[in-house]
Structures are given as structure tokens and as C-alpha cells.
Design a protein around this motif. Structure first.
Motif, PDB file in Angstrom:
ATOM      1  N   LEU A   1       0.842  -1.200   0.000  1.00  0.00           N
ATOM      2  CA  LEU A   1       0.000   0.000   0.000  1.00  0.00           C
ATOM      3  C   LEU A   1       0.877   1.250   0.000  1.00  0.00           C
ATOM      4  N   SER A   2       0.432   2.269  -0.724  1.00  0.00           N
ATOM      5  CA  SER A   2       1.185   3.528  -0.765  1.00  0.00           C
ATOM      6  C   SER A   2       0.237   4.666  -1.104  1.00  0.00           C
ATOM      7  N   ASP A   3       0.707   5.892  -0.905  1.00  0.00           N
ATOM      8  CA  ASP A   3      -0.044   7.066  -1.355  1.00  0.00           C
ATOM      9  C   ASP A   3       0.731   7.746  -2.470  1.00  0.00           C
TER      10      ASP A   3
ATOM     11  N   ALA B   1       1.629  -4.509   3.588  1.00  0.00           N
ATOM     12  CA  ALA B   1       2.664  -3.601   4.079  1.00  0.00           C
ATOM     13  C   ALA B   1       2.356  -2.194   3.586  1.00  0.00           C
ATOM     14  N   SER B   2       2.703  -1.203   4.401  1.00  0.00           N
ATOM     15  CA  SER B   2       2.453   0.191   4.032  1.00  0.00           C
ATOM     16  C   SER B   2       3.757   0.954   3.897  1.00  0.00           C
TER      17      SER B   2
ATOM     18  N   TYR C   1      -0.159   1.682   9.664  1.00  0.00           N
ATOM     19  CA  TYR C   1       0.573   2.937   9.588  1.00  0.00           C
ATOM     20  C   TYR C   1       1.830   2.754   8.734  1.00  0.00           C
ATOM     21  N   SER C   2       2.340   3.858   8.237  1.00  0.00           N
ATOM     22  CA  SER C   2       3.515   3.803   7.372  1.00  0.00           C
ATOM     23  C   SER C   2       4.659   3.074   8.067  1.00  0.00           C
ATOM     24  N   GLY C   3       5.213   2.070   7.380  1.00  0.00           N
ATOM     25  CA  GLY C   3       6.310   1.289   7.929  1.00  0.00           C
ATOM     26  C   GLY C   3       5.885  -0.024   8.543  1.00  0.00           C
TER      27      GLY C   3
END
Length: 577
Positions: free
Chosen positions: A168-170, A245-246, A283-285
Motif C-alpha cells: 500500500l502507498s499514497d 505492508a504500508s 501505519y507507514s512502515g
């Protein structure tokens, strides 16, 4: 005759020994990869943009290995004007701290047309990823998945029939260079919310896949295979493992699947006591594995939805289709996608995080700590520029990597002063700082090798009134036990409430607004390690610290990792005729 019998016996014994050793020797492998990092054109959300790819791919190639394997990546930088490094997120780098992939910390940035070899061992099965760790290159698309399967002869403590990997990403339409200039400007030009959320590098900007397009309109039809929605093809009445995973630059996320429950079984490469949820915050990471059983109506397809948490969402959810075979993947689900909880429903977020506990039999933390470091997260000003600070110090990385300068005892390579280990008892974490002015420094926390350290991450009010943000913190080179969470200011009485029975092992942990999080780790990995907020613009604005331990025990550092700053001069002086 006796000699012949003895010789035969020795041969048989040798054969048995060799047979016993062969499986262990053949179980681990060295997996070789040859990569080039460069600019490519791609359309992750149906809008073409220049981004960073690896071997022409976005996201980068997935690495798949088994626990105990060695990863060998020959990385060439074909970017035209800037350096690059790759961080292997969640990999501890025992004995190879120079391969951690952090510019100015573990190595020099790899210059254009130069090559650096990352060689390291993956110790533990789990769901990991890699990403750029120089400037804001992660936000430019420099990331990919790293999956470590159980070693031969070992099994996961849960069963499943198949698996999917969701990275997942933005995504921003503004370049990272525009973003970095804005973040370093006075007044601050904030990056704003992302235009799109991506699943495996794919999303649809300004378009809801869940809505049937108006007849004759192409508004919701992908214009490129780069942005076609992800489809998870499943069979009815099976159990699937979703590795999630983010690597987002800013966004905290929530993931749910219509009509389906999820059983959480892994967090950051560690098994957790299984528990069932309808949705997960990520959350990121962070990374998770969840088990999903396809026990719904097999004549339908279902939405997988990813939405924003912790910030007022201005970005449409990312959507994928769980396609029950033999249905067509183009068959839209009969019901709408699941909705994420309200963006500021922190009780929902906390209830999820608090349920993550170590699986029975997992290693327990030491019962006490040798040292406690309290890190206050605040937003501050330096000469009118907006920064993030830790104990009123904003991190500024030096030109010479800490690992080389500490290992070879170079003077004046970074600030030698001791960073503060706490903040004033009079500080009110519920209000903006009374004196917003801060300082910059490149100093580091030096920790005794093999000592046990408690770190209290204390959140506070930012510069604006009634604003406190989510911060996911990631520790390089270590895993840590999450021993406590709380609201308000951390107090000494909280130590007695630490969970030392079954705290989860993680490498990334969240601090909630106006709250604190306590972690405990053993400093058993000689090297210099970053500990920072994993939100890209926050790190860029100084939200991190440096931990160093047992650097004198680090082996010979590759020359390529030292070819910048004062270490470059050291190498030239050493080899001068």
C-alpha cells in the motif's frame, strides 16, 4: 583385515556426518539480483508521471527468499543528477550495518553511474519491504516488497491455501523536489493530502470504481494497464493469507474486505496471538499478515477497500476486487465497498493496536531496563522555518556517515554533544510550546552494547492549537517490545503497568495524538542506527534521532560506503603515494 574394517567404519561415519550436514548446507542460498535505479514514465493512477523505478519496474521487483538466505543486490544508480540508497525495512543487518541503506548514517549515497553491492542475511520469515532512504525518494516510487518464507523444514503456525501480497502507498502528482522545497520554505508550504492511494502501485485518480460509470463516459475506465485495479482471484471456501505492508509517505490507512472477517497472525515479521477483526489500521512502515476465509456467496465478487485514517480524508479510497471464481473479474460487487471508520475515531485505532500481543512461546523482554530515554515529539521553529524536533532538537544529518566516522574515530564529523534524554517536567503536552524556538544538531545517543533500553515516545501539541498528529516510529537494526501505551503525559507510575508478559515484537510502532508509547529493546547489534518517524515529510523536517552501539566491534566497512565527506579524505590520505 582389521585395517580394512576400520577404514570401512571410518568411511561410513564420514558418510553419515556429510549426510547430516548436507541438508543444512543446502537449505540456505545466496540469491543474486542486478538492479538499476532510474527514472521512468508510468501512470500509477491513470495520470502519467516521471517516477523512480528499478529495472524499468514500478513498484520495484519483489524479492522472495527463505529464512537463512543471503541477499546479494548489485545496485547501479542511473539517476542523472542525484545519489540513491536502498533501506531493507525490517531486516536487522547483523554483522552488515553498512548494508542498512541509510544515507549519511550507514553509508554514502551511491553517486550517478556508480554501483554498490548490498549483501546481507535474512534471519526471520515474515512480510517486509524495501525503499529509498535518501531525501524523499520513497515518495517518488522507490520501493518494493521483500518476502521471507520459512526455512526448509520449518512451518508457520497457521495454515492457508494461497496468498496475496498487498503493498500500500499514497501518491502525489507534485514532484518530490517541489515537495522538499516547500517543506524547507518560509513560510512552510505543506505537501497537502495525496491525490491517490495505491495498491501494488495501482490506483484511479478522481474516480470511484464502485460507481457505475455514466453510459458513454470513460471517466472510470483505466487508460493504462499501469492503473488497472488489482484483482484477487480466489476459490470459494478456501483460506488465503494476505501480506499487507504500508510504504506511504504521509497517510495512515484502514483496510477492510466487504462481508469478510480477517484473522491477524503476523505483525512486522513476528507471529502474534491470532485475533479476528472486521478491518485493520496500518501505519507507514508497518506490515501484517491476515487470514481470510472465502465463505461468502460464491456467485458474487467483493470490494477490498483502503481508506485514510488520522487525517481528514481528501483522498478517495483505493479499491480492489476479490474475485470469486468462476465469476468474471469485471463483475462489480453487488454491495458498496466497506467504509473506513471516522478518520478521528482514535478509540477504534487504539482498540486494534492494544489487541496485538505476542504469540505464546515468543521471547519475552528483560524484566528491567538499564537506561530510559524519553523523546518528546514537537513542532517548532528555527529562524522562522517550521521543523519537527525531539526534545527540542531537530535532526540534521552530517555529510560524513556516522558509521564510518565513529568506527574510525574521526573528529568533528558530527556534533559531539550528548543529546537530551528527557524534557522539562513543567512542559504541558496538551498545549502548543510556550517557546516554539528549537535548534538543529547531528548528535547521537551512544548506548552500551548489550544493554536494555526503554524509550518513551511522548506525543504533544503541534504549533497550532488543538492539533496533535499520529507518528509511526521505525527503529533500524533492531526489533523492540511494545510494553505500553497511554494518554496524556507519561508518568513514573506507568512503569509498573508495562506489559512484560506477552508484548509484541515490532520494528514500527505508532504514537497516538496526545499520548505516549513505551518500547524496550536490547542494544545487541553493533552499528549506527536511525530511529525516526516514518512519515516522509516529518523525517525531512527533522523528526528522528540516531542510536550508536558497539561501533568498535563493527568489521571492515566497504570502501564504497565511505567515499564521501571526511571518510573520503581519510581513504585518500591512507592510499596517497
Amino acid at each position: 583385515m582389521a585395517t580394512s574394517s576400520l577404514l570401512l567404519l571410518l568411511l561410513l561415519i564420514s558418510s553419515c556426518i556429510i549426510s547430516a550436514l548436507l541438508p543444512a548446507a543446502s537449505a540456505s542460498k545466496t540469491r543474486h539480483f542486478k538492479w538499476e535505479v532510474g527514472y521512468i514514465y508510468a501512470s500509477p493512477d491513470c495520470n502519467e508521471k516521471i517516477l523512480m523505478g528499478i529495472n524499468g519496474q514500478f513498484p520495484g521487483p519483489t524479492i522472495r527468499a527463505k529464512a537463512g538466505d543471503t541477499i546479494h543486490v548489485e545496485l547501479k544508480n542511473t539517476l542523472h543528477t542525484e545519489g540513491v540508497v536502498i533501506h531493507w525495512h525490517g531486516i536487522r543487518q547483523f554483522g552488515t550495518p553498512w548494508a542498512d541503506g541509510t544515507a549519511s548514517i550507514s553509508q554514502c549515497a551511491i553517486d550517478p553511474e556508480e554501483t554498490f553491492v548490498y549483501r546481507f542475511r535474512v534471519e526471520k520469515a515474515g512480510t517486509y519491504f524495501y525503499h529509498g532512504h535518501y531525501g524523499m525518494q520513497r515518495a517518488a516510487g522507490l520501493y518494493g516488497s521483500l518476502i521471507v518464507d520459512a526455512a526448509d523444514g520449518e512451518e508457520e503456525p497457521f495454515r492457508y491455501d494461497g496468498e496475496f501480497n498487498l503493498l500500500l502507498s499514497d501518491w502525489y502528482h507534485q514532484s518530490i523536489y517541489d515537495q522538499m522545497v516547500g517543506l524547507s520554505s518560509n513560510p512552510l508550504r505543506w505537501i497537502g493530502e495525496p491525490q491517490t492511494l495505491l495498491i501494488n502501485g495501482r490506483g484511479q485518480y478522481n474516480c470511484s470504481l464502485a460507481a457505475h460509470p455514466v453510459e458513454g463516459s470513460n471517466a472510470c475506465r483505466p487508460t493504462s494497464k499501469d492503473c488497472a485495479p488489482v484483482v484477487l482471484r480466489v476459490l470459494p471456501n478456501k483460506t488465503y493469507r494476505l501480506r499487507i505492508a504500508s510504504t506511504t509517505s504521509l497517510s495512515s490507512l484502514n483496510l477492510a474486505i466487504g462481508n469478510h472477517k480477517m484473522v491477524v497472525v503476523e505483525a512486522d515479521g513476528n507471529h502474534v496471538e491470532p485475533f479476528t477483526v472486521g478491518d485493520i489500521d496500518i501505519y507507514s512502515g508497518e506490515s501484517y499478515s491476515v487470514l481470510v476465509t472465502t465463505d461468502q456467496n460464491p456467485s458474487s465478487n467483493y470490494w477490498l477497500s483502503v481508506g485514510v485514517r488520522g487525517r481528514k480524508p481528501k483522498t478517495s479510497p483505493a479499491l480492489a476486487i476479490v474475485n470469486y471464481r468462476p465469476n468474471s473479474p469485471s463483475k462489480l460487487p453487488e454491495s458498496g465497498p466497506p467504509m473506513a471508520p471516522e478518520w478521528n475515531d482514535y478509540n477504534h485505532s487504539k482498540s486494534f493496536s492494544y489487541r496485538i500481543l505476542a504469540r505464546r512461546g515468543a521471547p519475552k523482554p528483560p524484566q528491567s531496563a538499564d537506561r530510559r530515554i524519553v523523546l518528546l515529539n514537537t513542532q517548532n521553529k528555527i529562524d522562522g522555518y517550521t521543523k519537527w524536533s525531539i526534545n527540542n532538537v531537530s535532526l540534521a544529518l552530517p555529510p560524513t556517515p556516522y558509521l564510518g566516522s565513529m568506527r574510525y574515530r574521526l573528529k568533528n564529523a558530527f556534533d559531539a554533544g550528548m543529546p537530551p534524554e528527557n524534557f522539562p517536567p513543567s512542559y504541558d503536552v496538551m498545549r502548543p510550546p510556550p517557546n516554539p524556538n528549537s535548534t538543529q544538531s547531528s548528535n547521537a545517543y551512544v548506548i552500551g552494547l548489550n544493554s536494555t533500553v526503554d524509550v518513551i515516545l511522548q506525543n504533544a501539541n503541534a504549533l497550532a492549537v488543538n492539533v496533535s498528529e499520529i507518528h509511526p516510529w521505525h527503529l533500524h537494526g533492531h526489533e523492540f517490545w511494545v510494553v505500553g501505551y497511554g494518554d496524556g503525559r507519561f508518568g513514573e507510575k506507568e512503569v509498573a503497568r508495562f506489559n512484560l508478559k506477552n508484548p509484541p515484537l515490532r520494528n514500527t510502532v505508532v504514537i497516538f495524538p496526545y499520548g505516549w508509547t513505551a518500547i524496550r529493546f536490547v542494544a545487541d547489534n553493533p552499528g549506527v542506527w536511525a530511529f525516526h518517524c516514518h512519515i516522509e515529510p516529518h523525517l525531512h523536517m527533522g523528526m528522528g534521532v540516531i542510536f550508536a552501539e558497539g561501533v568498535e566491534h563493527v568489521g571492515k566497512i566497504p570502501r564504497e560506503a565511505l567515499a564521501c565527506g571526511m571518510t573520503a579524505k581519510m581513504l585518500m590520505d591512507k592510499h596517497r603515494p
